[in-house]
Design a protein around this motif. Structure first.
Motif, PDB file in Angstrom:
ATOM      1  N   ARG A   1       3.455 -48.040  49.846  1.00 50.54           N
ATOM      2  CA  ARG A   1       4.148 -47.604  48.648  1.00 50.54           C
ATOM      3  C   ARG A   1       3.799 -46.148  48.368  1.00 50.54           C
ATOM      4  O   ARG A   1       2.711 -45.662  48.729  1.00 50.54           O
ATOM      5  CB  ARG A   1       3.737 -48.466  47.455  1.00 50.54           C
ATOM      6  N   VAL A   2       4.738 -45.421  47.736  1.00 47.45           N
ATOM      7  CA  VAL A   2       4.530 -44.010  47.442  1.00 47.45           C
ATOM      8  C   VAL A   2       4.870 -43.709  45.983  1.00 47.45           C
ATOM      9  O   VAL A   2       5.601 -44.459  45.326  1.00 47.45           O
ATOM     10  CB  VAL A   2       5.387 -43.112  48.359  1.00 47.45           C
ATOM     11  N   ASN A   3       4.341 -42.576  45.516  1.00 48.59           N
ATOM     12  CA  ASN A   3       4.685 -42.043  44.205  1.00 48.59           C
ATOM     13  C   ASN A   3       4.813 -40.536  44.365  1.00 48.59           C
ATOM     14  O   ASN A   3       3.840 -39.848  44.670  1.00 48.59           O
ATOM     15  CB  ASN A   3       3.605 -42.377  43.175  1.00 48.59           C
ATOM     16  N   VAL A   4       6.025 -40.035  44.185  1.00 46.60           N
ATOM     17  CA  VAL A   4       6.309 -38.605  44.343  1.00 46.60           C
ATOM     18  C   VAL A   4       6.662 -38.031  42.974  1.00 46.60           C
ATOM     19  O   VAL A   4       7.778 -38.206  42.497  1.00 46.60           O
ATOM     20  CB  VAL A   4       7.456 -38.367  45.344  1.00 46.60           C
ATOM     21  N   GLY A   5       5.704 -37.414  42.322  1.00 45.57           N
ATOM     22  CA  GLY A   5       5.951 -36.825  41.009  1.00 45.57           C
ATOM     23  C   GLY A   5       6.460 -37.804  39.989  1.00 45.57           C
ATOM     24  O   GLY A   5       7.298 -37.445  39.150  1.00 45.57           O
TER      25      GLY A   5
ATOM     26  N   PRO B   1      17.507 -42.482  41.367  1.00 47.66           N
ATOM     27  CA  PRO B   1      16.698 -41.557  40.562  1.00 47.66           C
ATOM     28  C   PRO B   1      17.246 -40.139  40.647  1.00 47.66           C
ATOM     29  O   PRO B   1      17.837 -39.746  41.640  1.00 47.66           O
ATOM     30  CB  PRO B   1      15.319 -41.649  41.205  1.00 47.66           C
ATOM     31  N   SER B   2      17.043 -39.394  39.573  1.00 50.76           N
ATOM     32  CA  SER B   2      17.442 -37.986  39.548  1.00 50.76           C
ATOM     33  C   SER B   2      16.200 -37.157  39.838  1.00 50.76           C
ATOM     34  O   SER B   2      15.238 -37.178  39.068  1.00 50.76           O
ATOM     35  CB  SER B   2      18.021 -37.635  38.178  1.00 50.76           C
ATOM     36  N   LEU B   3      16.220 -36.435  40.942  1.00 48.39           N
ATOM     37  CA  LEU B   3      15.027 -35.710  41.388  1.00 48.39           C
ATOM     38  C   LEU B   3      14.968 -34.303  40.828  1.00 48.39           C
ATOM     39  O   LEU B   3      15.978 -33.593  40.775  1.00 48.39           O
ATOM     40  CB  LEU B   3      15.006 -35.649  42.913  1.00 48.39           C
ATOM     41  N   THR B   4      13.770 -33.889  40.455  1.00 51.87           N
ATOM     42  CA  THR B   4      13.551 -32.519  40.025  1.00 51.87           C
ATOM     43  C   THR B   4      13.339 -31.640  41.259  1.00 51.87           C
ATOM     44  O   THR B   4      13.088 -32.133  42.367  1.00 51.87           O
ATOM     45  CB  THR B   4      12.313 -32.421  39.128  1.00 51.87           C
ATOM     46  N   GLU B   5      13.396 -30.328  41.058  1.00 55.87           N
ATOM     47  CA  GLU B   5      13.144 -29.415  42.168  1.00 55.87           C
ATOM     48  C   GLU B   5      11.721 -29.567  42.683  1.00 55.87           C
ATOM     49  O   GLU B   5      11.465 -29.466  43.892  1.00 55.87           O
ATOM     50  CB  GLU B   5      13.398 -27.965  41.720  1.00 55.87           C
ATOM     51  N   ALA B   6      10.775 -29.817  41.785  1.00 57.21           N
ATOM     52  CA  ALA B   6       9.386 -29.996  42.203  1.00 57.21           C
ATOM     53  C   ALA B   6       9.234 -31.226  43.098  1.00 57.21           C
ATOM     54  O   ALA B   6       8.510 -31.202  44.098  1.00 57.21           O
ATOM     55  CB  ALA B   6       8.483 -30.132  40.977  1.00 57.21           C
ATOM     56  N   GLN B   7       9.938 -32.300  42.746  1.00 54.62           N
ATOM     57  CA  GLN B   7       9.882 -33.513  43.566  1.00 54.62           C
ATOM     58  C   GLN B   7      10.519 -33.274  44.933  1.00 54.62           C
ATOM     59  O   GLN B   7      10.017 -33.742  45.957  1.00 54.62           O
ATOM     60  CB  GLN B   7      10.569 -34.662  42.843  1.00 54.62           C
ATOM     61  N   ARG B   8      11.616 -32.538  44.952  1.00 55.22           N
ATOM     62  CA  ARG B   8      12.265 -32.217  46.226  1.00 55.22           C
ATOM     63  C   ARG B   8      11.345 -31.374  47.112  1.00 55.22           C
ATOM     64  O   ARG B   8      11.251 -31.598  48.323  1.00 55.22           O
ATOM     65  CB  ARG B   8      13.577 -31.468  45.984  1.00 55.22           C
ATOM     66  N   ARG B   9      10.671 -30.410  46.510  1.00 47.92           N
ATOM     67  CA  ARG B   9       9.763 -29.556  47.280  1.00 47.92           C
ATOM     68  C   ARG B   9       8.597 -30.379  47.845  1.00 47.92           C
ATOM     69  O   ARG B   9       8.173 -30.165  48.984  1.00 47.92           O
ATOM     70  CB  ARG B   9       9.236 -28.413  46.405  1.00 47.92           C
ATOM     71  N   GLU B  10       8.094 -31.316  47.056  1.00 44.85           N
ATOM     72  CA  GLU B  10       6.982 -32.136  47.520  1.00 44.85           C
ATOM     73  C   GLU B  10       7.403 -32.996  48.707  1.00 44.85           C
ATOM     74  O   GLU B  10       6.666 -33.120  49.688  1.00 44.85           O
ATOM     75  CB  GLU B  10       6.467 -33.027  46.389  1.00 44.85           C
TER      76      GLU B  10
ATOM     77  N   LEU C   1       0.499 -36.504  53.425  1.00 42.64           N
ATOM     78  CA  LEU C   1       1.157 -37.784  53.237  1.00 42.64           C
ATOM     79  C   LEU C   1       0.294 -38.724  52.396  1.00 42.64           C
ATOM     80  O   LEU C   1       0.806 -39.451  51.535  1.00 42.64           O
ATOM     81  CB  LEU C   1       1.476 -38.410  54.593  1.00 42.64           C
ATOM     82  N   ARG C   2      -1.023 -38.704  52.599  1.00 44.08           N
ATOM     83  CA  ARG C   2      -1.915 -39.555  51.802  1.00 44.08           C
ATOM     84  C   ARG C   2      -1.801 -39.247  50.314  1.00 44.08           C
ATOM     85  O   ARG C   2      -2.007 -40.132  49.469  1.00 44.08           O
ATOM     86  CB  ARG C   2      -3.373 -39.381  52.251  1.00 44.08           C
ATOM     87  N   SER C   3      -1.474 -38.001  49.978  1.00 43.75           N
ATOM     88  CA  SER C   3      -1.422 -37.609  48.569  1.00 43.75           C
ATOM     89  C   SER C   3      -0.330 -38.333  47.787  1.00 43.75           C
ATOM     90  O   SER C   3      -0.390 -38.393  46.552  1.00 43.75           O
ATOM     91  CB  SER C   3      -1.220 -36.088  48.453  1.00 43.75           C
ATOM     92  N   VAL C   4       0.677 -38.889  48.466  1.00 44.44           N
ATOM     93  CA  VAL C   4       1.739 -39.615  47.763  1.00 44.44           C
ATOM     94  C   VAL C   4       1.670 -41.124  47.998  1.00 44.44           C
ATOM     95  O   VAL C   4       2.435 -41.877  47.405  1.00 44.44           O
ATOM     96  CB  VAL C   4       3.143 -39.089  48.156  1.00 44.44           C
ATOM     97  N   ILE C   5       0.769 -41.574  48.864  1.00 43.76           N
ATOM     98  CA  ILE C   5       0.640 -43.010  49.130  1.00 43.76           C
ATOM     99  C   ILE C   5      -0.194 -43.652  48.039  1.00 43.76           C
ATOM    100  O   ILE C   5      -1.242 -43.149  47.648  1.00 43.76           O
ATOM    101  CB  ILE C   5      -0.004 -43.259  50.503  1.00 43.76           C
ATOM    102  N   THR C   6       0.281 -44.787  47.525  1.00 40.63           N
ATOM    103  CA  THR C   6      -0.464 -45.559  46.528  1.00 40.63           C
ATOM    104  C   THR C   6      -0.753 -46.932  47.119  1.00 40.63           C
ATOM    105  O   THR C   6       0.107 -47.560  47.710  1.00 40.63           O
ATOM    106  CB  THR C   6       0.344 -45.716  45.234  1.00 40.63           C
ATOM    107  N   GLY C   7      -1.970 -47.400  46.969  1.00 41.35           N
ATOM    108  CA  GLY C   7      -2.304 -48.727  47.472  1.00 41.35           C
ATOM    109  C   GLY C   7      -2.594 -48.732  48.959  1.00 41.35           C
ATOM    110  O   GLY C   7      -2.806 -47.693  49.595  1.00 41.35           O
ATOM    111  N   ALA C   8      -2.611 -49.950  49.519  1.00 39.84           N
ATOM    112  CA  ALA C   8      -2.995 -50.153  50.916  1.00 39.84           C
ATOM    113  C   ALA C   8      -1.857 -49.821  51.878  1.00 39.84           C
ATOM    114  O   ALA C   8      -0.682 -49.797  51.508  1.00 39.84           O
ATOM    115  CB  ALA C   8      -3.436 -51.593  51.127  1.00 39.84           C
ATOM    116  N   VAL C   9      -2.245 -49.555  53.124  1.00 37.00           N
ATOM    117  CA  VAL C   9      -1.296 -49.320  54.215  1.00 37.00           C
ATOM    118  C   VAL C   9      -1.328 -50.553  55.122  1.00 37.00           C
ATOM    119  O   VAL C   9      -2.392 -50.970  55.577  1.00 37.00           O
ATOM    120  CB  VAL C   9      -1.673 -48.067  55.027  1.00 37.00           C
TER     121      VAL C   9
END
Length: 212
Positions: A190-194, A62-71, A132-140
């Motif tokens: 699983r995670v979702n970052v931007g 994936p090609s990351l944006t600056e916002a994704q890198r900062r997150e 960290l919870r802010s980027v976690i999707t689904g169960a742990v």
């Protein structure tokens, strides 16, 4: 026997610096999936978080944006404080005193640990941080804490597959004054970052000696 005792996190094209600060590199590794890898360490505890982002449909990274890198960088941020334990010696276990209830916290989560000398137990609890919870999707999926007493592998705590806000917890017993107790737990999610999806793992390890 495996060595245990600190906290770590993995980020896209990053290198984690021991001692508390995650440092992000200024370029992306195009030969494999971007990976975040940060380790943070305090007396008696080590935590490691790793995040690998999924490849694109054509197999390219994936090609990351600056916002994704900062997150990603904020997730591996510097230690946020907490009550640490005094190490018995430079590379030895930290001292866990009866009923003192210390905790360790950083950008990835908080570990509480208590030596209840009246009942010969150590009670522990771990909560994943809001960052960290802010980027976690689904169960742990938590493996269940493994532990060793004076070098002997003891029966591990029960595993859990639960929501990301769950207060993970368990008990080590029997534990008496003067015992050397090492422990380790592992979580996967699983995670979702931007908009970029991936898989993360968080491992914490502790290394303490009990004292009344």
């Amino acid at each position: 026997m495996r060595k245990i005792g600190t906290i770590a996190v993995a980020l896209v094209a990053t290198t984690g610096a021991l001692g508390g600060t995650a440092q992000a590199a200024g370029h992306e590794d195009t030969t494999r999936r971007p990976v975040v890898d940060v380790t943070q360490q305090t007396d008696g505890l080590t935590a490691r978080l790793q995040i690998a982002l999924d490849r694109q449909a054509d197999g390219s990274p994936p090609s990351l944006t600056e916002a994704q890198r900062r997150e990603l960088a904020t997730i591996g941020a510097e230690n946020e404080g907490g009550v640490g334990l005094a190490a018995a010696k430079a590379k030895g276990p930290a001292t866990l005193r009866c009923d003192k209830n210390p905790h360790w916290s950083d950008a990835k989560g908080r570990l509480d640990m208590r030596f209840n000398c009246h009942h010969n137990t150590i009670n522990w609890g771990y909560r994943i941080s809001a960052k960290l919870r802010s980027v976690i999707t689904g169960a742990v999926a938590e493996r269940g804490a493994s532990w060793w007493k004076n070098g002997k592998h003891m029966p591990k705590n029960a595993p859990h597959t639960v929501g990301k806000s769950y207060h993970f917890h368990g008990t080590f017993k029997p534990v008496k004054h003067g015992n050397h107790v090492q422990s380790q737990d592992h979580m996967k999610f699983r995670v979702n970052v931007g908009g970029q999806t991936g898989t993360g793992t968080l491992t914490w390890t502790s290394n303490v000696k009990t004292k009344k």
